[in-house]
Design a protein around this motif. Structure first.
Motif, PDB file in Angstrom:
ATOM      1  N   ARG A 162     -14.728 -15.722 -24.415  1.00  0.00           N
ATOM      2  CA  ARG A 162     -13.366 -15.338 -23.890  1.00  0.00           C
ATOM      3  C   ARG A 162     -13.519 -13.801 -23.458  1.00  0.00           C
ATOM      4  NH1 ARG A 162      -9.162 -13.819 -28.997  1.00  0.00           N
ATOM      5  NH2 ARG A 162      -7.307 -12.972 -27.558  1.00  0.00           N
ATOM      6  N   VAL A 163     -13.026 -13.365 -22.357  1.00  0.00           N
ATOM      7  CA  VAL A 163     -13.252 -12.005 -21.869  1.00  0.00           C
ATOM      8  C   VAL A 163     -12.026 -11.579 -21.775  1.00  0.00           C
ATOM      9  CG1 VAL A 163     -13.876 -10.975 -19.719  1.00  0.00           C
ATOM     10  CG2 VAL A 163     -14.939 -13.116 -20.521  1.00  0.00           C
ATOM     11  N   ILE A 164     -11.972 -10.059 -22.119  1.00  0.00           N
ATOM     12  CA  ILE A 164     -10.997  -9.065 -22.322  1.00  0.00           C
ATOM     13  C   ILE A 164     -11.321  -8.036 -21.692  1.00  0.00           C
ATOM     14  CG2 ILE A 164      -9.419  -7.906 -23.747  1.00  0.00           C
ATOM     15  CD1 ILE A 164      -9.218 -10.848 -24.421  1.00  0.00           C
ATOM     16  N   VAL A 165     -10.401  -7.761 -20.521  1.00  0.00           N
ATOM     17  CA  VAL A 165     -10.521  -6.478 -19.591  1.00  0.00           C
ATOM     18  C   VAL A 165      -9.468  -5.626 -19.860  1.00  0.00           C
ATOM     19  CG1 VAL A 165     -11.631  -5.690 -17.367  1.00  0.00           C
ATOM     20  CG2 VAL A 165     -12.220  -7.970 -18.414  1.00  0.00           C
ATOM     21  N   PRO A 166      -9.405  -4.744 -20.409  1.00  0.00           N
ATOM     22  CA  PRO A 166      -7.925  -3.660 -20.492  1.00  0.00           C
ATOM     23  C   PRO A 166      -8.184  -2.668 -19.488  1.00  0.00           C
ATOM     24  CG  PRO A 166      -9.729  -2.818 -22.269  1.00  0.00           C
ATOM     25  CD  PRO A 166     -10.235  -4.163 -21.622  1.00  0.00           C
ATOM     26  N   TYR A 167      -7.096  -2.215 -19.131  1.00  0.00           N
ATOM     27  CA  TYR A 167      -6.891  -0.963 -18.208  1.00  0.00           C
ATOM     28  C   TYR A 167      -6.751   0.200 -19.384  1.00  0.00           C
ATOM     29  CZ  TYR A 167      -4.985  -3.223 -13.960  1.00  0.00           C
ATOM     30  OH  TYR A 167      -4.538  -3.894 -12.676  1.00  0.00           O
ATOM     31  N   LEU A 168      -7.630   0.961 -19.091  1.00  0.00           N
ATOM     32  CA  LEU A 168      -7.725   2.422 -20.026  1.00  0.00           C
ATOM     33  C   LEU A 168      -6.576   2.764 -19.958  1.00  0.00           C
ATOM     34  CD1 LEU A 168     -11.407   3.577 -19.519  1.00  0.00           C
ATOM     35  CD2 LEU A 168     -10.449   1.762 -20.998  1.00  0.00           C
ATOM     36  N   TRP A 195     -13.897   5.701 -14.488  1.00  0.00           N
ATOM     37  CA  TRP A 195     -13.341   6.431 -13.312  1.00  0.00           C
ATOM     38  C   TRP A 195     -14.085   6.727 -12.261  1.00  0.00           C
ATOM     39  CZ3 TRP A 195     -14.659  11.032 -10.827  1.00  0.00           C
ATOM     40  CH2 TRP A 195     -13.746  11.765 -10.334  1.00  0.00           C
ATOM     41  N   PRO A 196     -13.494   6.754 -10.799  1.00  0.00           N
ATOM     42  CA  PRO A 196     -12.186   6.191 -10.605  1.00  0.00           C
ATOM     43  C   PRO A 196     -12.330   4.770 -10.173  1.00  0.00           C
ATOM     44  CG  PRO A 196     -13.261   7.292  -8.691  1.00  0.00           C
ATOM     45  CD  PRO A 196     -14.467   6.917  -9.575  1.00  0.00           C
ATOM     46  N   TYR A 197     -12.384   3.999 -11.230  1.00  0.00           N
ATOM     47  CA  TYR A 197     -12.322   2.460 -11.039  1.00  0.00           C
ATOM     48  C   TYR A 197     -11.141   1.567 -11.789  1.00  0.00           C
ATOM     49  CZ  TYR A 197     -16.889   3.860  -9.413  1.00  0.00           C
ATOM     50  OH  TYR A 197     -17.693   4.342  -8.865  1.00  0.00           O
ATOM     51  N   ASP A 198     -11.081   0.423 -11.970  1.00  0.00           N
ATOM     52  CA  ASP A 198     -10.253  -0.311 -12.795  1.00  0.00           C
ATOM     53  C   ASP A 198     -10.836  -1.707 -13.446  1.00  0.00           C
ATOM     54  OD1 ASP A 198      -9.952  -1.958 -10.383  1.00  0.00           O
ATOM     55  OD2 ASP A 198      -7.809  -2.314 -10.812  1.00  0.00           O
ATOM     56  N   ILE A 199      -9.911  -2.581 -13.858  1.00  0.00           N
ATOM     57  CA  ILE A 199     -10.554  -3.860 -14.218  1.00  0.00           C
ATOM     58  C   ILE A 199     -11.097  -4.667 -13.240  1.00  0.00           C
ATOM     59  CG2 ILE A 199      -8.595  -3.743 -15.987  1.00  0.00           C
ATOM     60  CD1 ILE A 199      -7.068  -5.700 -14.391  1.00  0.00           C
ATOM     61  N   HIS A 200     -10.998  -4.504 -11.969  1.00  0.00           N
ATOM     62  CA  HIS A 200     -11.663  -5.115 -11.004  1.00  0.00           C
ATOM     63  C   HIS A 200     -13.031  -4.940 -11.167  1.00  0.00           C
ATOM     64  CE1 HIS A 200      -7.401  -5.637 -10.136  1.00  0.00           C
ATOM     65  NE2 HIS A 200      -7.812  -6.977  -9.678  1.00  0.00           N
ATOM     66  N   THR A 201     -13.647  -3.984 -11.761  1.00  0.00           N
ATOM     67  CA  THR A 201     -15.031  -3.822 -11.851  1.00  0.00           C
ATOM     68  C   THR A 201     -15.614  -4.928 -12.413  1.00  0.00           C
ATOM     69  OG1 THR A 201     -14.990  -1.308 -12.062  1.00  0.00           O
ATOM     70  CG2 THR A 201     -16.719  -2.575 -13.354  1.00  0.00           C
ATOM     71  N   TYR A 202     -14.926  -5.968 -13.024  1.00  0.00           N
ATOM     72  CA  TYR A 202     -15.437  -6.951 -13.811  1.00  0.00           C
ATOM     73  C   TYR A 202     -14.878  -8.301 -13.216  1.00  0.00           C
ATOM     74  CZ  TYR A 202     -17.063  -3.634 -17.135  1.00  0.00           C
ATOM     75  OH  TYR A 202     -17.500  -2.325 -17.341  1.00  0.00           O
ATOM     76  N   GLU A 245     -20.937  -4.456  -8.260  1.00  0.00           N
ATOM     77  CA  GLU A 245     -21.959  -4.494  -7.189  1.00  0.00           C
ATOM     78  C   GLU A 245     -23.008  -5.572  -7.757  1.00  0.00           C
ATOM     79  OE1 GLU A 245     -23.463  -0.663  -5.578  1.00  0.00           O
ATOM     80  OE2 GLU A 245     -22.117   0.047  -7.236  1.00  0.00           O
ATOM     81  N   ALA A 246     -23.162  -5.999  -8.989  1.00  0.00           N
ATOM     82  CA  ALA A 246     -24.504  -6.856  -9.150  1.00  0.00           C
ATOM     83  C   ALA A 246     -23.741  -7.648 -10.575  1.00  0.00           C
ATOM     84  CB  ALA A 246     -25.690  -6.154  -9.669  1.00  0.00           C
ATOM     85  N   PRO A 247     -23.023  -8.539 -10.277  1.00  0.00           N
ATOM     86  CA  PRO A 247     -22.089  -9.056 -11.277  1.00  0.00           C
ATOM     87  C   PRO A 247     -23.130  -9.888 -12.225  1.00  0.00           C
ATOM     88  CG  PRO A 247     -21.201  -9.935  -9.188  1.00  0.00           C
ATOM     89  CD  PRO A 247     -22.293  -8.603  -8.843  1.00  0.00           C
ATOM     90  N   GLN A 248     -23.953 -10.742 -11.556  1.00  0.00           N
ATOM     91  CA  GLN A 248     -24.728 -11.685 -12.165  1.00  0.00           C
ATOM     92  C   GLN A 248     -25.745 -10.932 -13.008  1.00  0.00           C
ATOM     93  OE1 GLN A 248     -24.614 -15.444 -11.438  1.00  0.00           O
ATOM     94  NE2 GLN A 248     -25.603 -14.884 -13.497  1.00  0.00           N
TER      95      GLN A 248
END
Length: 350
Positions: free
Chosen positions: A105-111, A85-92, A334-337
């Protein structure tokens, strides 16, 4: 079976649909790397529009119908990534392709309370206590028939990932946690902090009031943008990047979940009795034994513990990395790599 949804179309109609329905070391190996420099990024494409996940799926899991992004081969090793919070799946959104390119296989759920995740029943309490969010993740794994996964998280997502690793280690191959060990309890939260530290939690006390609940309901976007700026003072995100995530706060249960989460922490709201045993186990501060890498940005403006304060909470193979270069609280975006590299390393240890 999961329902596949064209995310680009859903973004157009989704907001309307949602509005209606919707310390000592005991590890095998430990190291600290504070020299790594991460180049912060925003998530805008060269053409000016923000990146997004191509496809969002839906599946019934526990008390929820969960909206989640999925990418990569269906038979690849699974990584579950959890936002805060206050973010969403686009963090990843930039982490995912770095991992899928390596066969994951990457799973990114909305909480619960975010985006396209909805409660199946109007009678279910809109509960945000720490244990229940982790129960949601295990229920999602069960629904997707995932026995074990690497779990990573930031903010609420890091706490949730910690809990899954601590209480269900048989389901968690390895852990990547931004800001380390974040499991707490209502009793621990009764202890006052020095005034300067308390000041950082101003919004927690604001949310404890009816004025605060009404204010968050009225000014969700302004509130979230302020938190983004405070928590990541050197992150040059643009308006399109923020608005892409802010759409997740239009979920009809968002305010109720957020307010309950922070009030529960202070002991001002009750949890559900069926989770009392889990909370009692968490209150005993369980040590996490799965392979773990913890990450911290050198410009994290949000409240966070010092790495030395939580190193002893990881009894397996463990490494901490502090990222230089102005990396703030929303570290995976901010630093995905650097975040992806941590996932790849713990995967080699699992």
């Amino acid at each position: 079976m999961p329902e596949k949804i064209d995310h680009r179309r859903r973004l157009v109609v989704g907001a309307a649909a949602v509005a209606v329905t919707a310390m000592e070391f005991g590890a095998v190996a430990r190291a600290e790397n504070t020299a790594g420099v991460a180049t912060p990024t925003n998530t805008s494409t060269p053409g000016g529009g923000p990146k997004s996940f191509d496809l969002i799926k839906q599946i019934n899991a526990g008390v929820l119908n969960v909206g989640y992004a999925e990418a990569g081969p269906g038979d690849g090793p699974v990584v579950i990534l959890l936002h805060g919070w206050p973010y969403d799946i686009h963090t990843y959104v930039d982490v995912a392709p770095l991992l899928t390119s390596k066969g994951f296989r990457v799973i990114v759920p909305y909480l619960r309370g975010y985006g396209l995740t909805q409660f199946l029943s109007g009678e279910t309490p809109r509960n945000g206590q720490q244990a229940v969010v982790a129960v949601d993740v295990v229920a999602l794994m069960d629904a997707l028939k995932i026995d074990r996964a690497i779990v990573g998280g930031c903010d609420w997502g890091a706490r949730t990932a910690n809990i899954v690793a601590a209480l269900w280690p048989e389901r968690c191959k390895a852990l990547v946690s931004v800001s380390g060990y974040l499991i707490g309890s209502q009793d621990a939260n009764k202890m006052p902090l020095p005034p300067k530290a308390e000041l950082q939690w101003w919004y927690q006390y604001y949310f404890a009031t009816e004025r605060g609940q009404a204010g968050y309901e009225k000014y969700k976007r302004d509130f979230a943008k302020l938190i983004w700026q405070i928590a990541s003072p050197q992150w040059a995100f643009d308006d399109a990047t923020f608005e892409r995530s802010a759409a997740a706060f239009d979920n009809p249960d968002h305010v109720a979940i957020v307010i309950h989460n922070y009030r529960w922490r202070l002991g001002l709201a009750e949890g559900e009795p069926q989770y009392d045993d889990l909370e009692q186990r968490l209150a005993r501060v369980p040590v996490i034994g799965v392979p773990t890498i913890t990450l911290e940005g050198d410009a994290n403006g949000a409240p966070h513990p010092a790495p030395s304060a939580y190193a002893k909470m990881f009894s397996g193979t463990y490494e901490h990395r502090t990222l230089a270069g102005g990396v703030g609280h929303n570290l995976p975006q901010e630093a995905p790599q650097a975040f992806a590299d941590a996932v790849l390393q713990v995967a080699s240890l699992a």
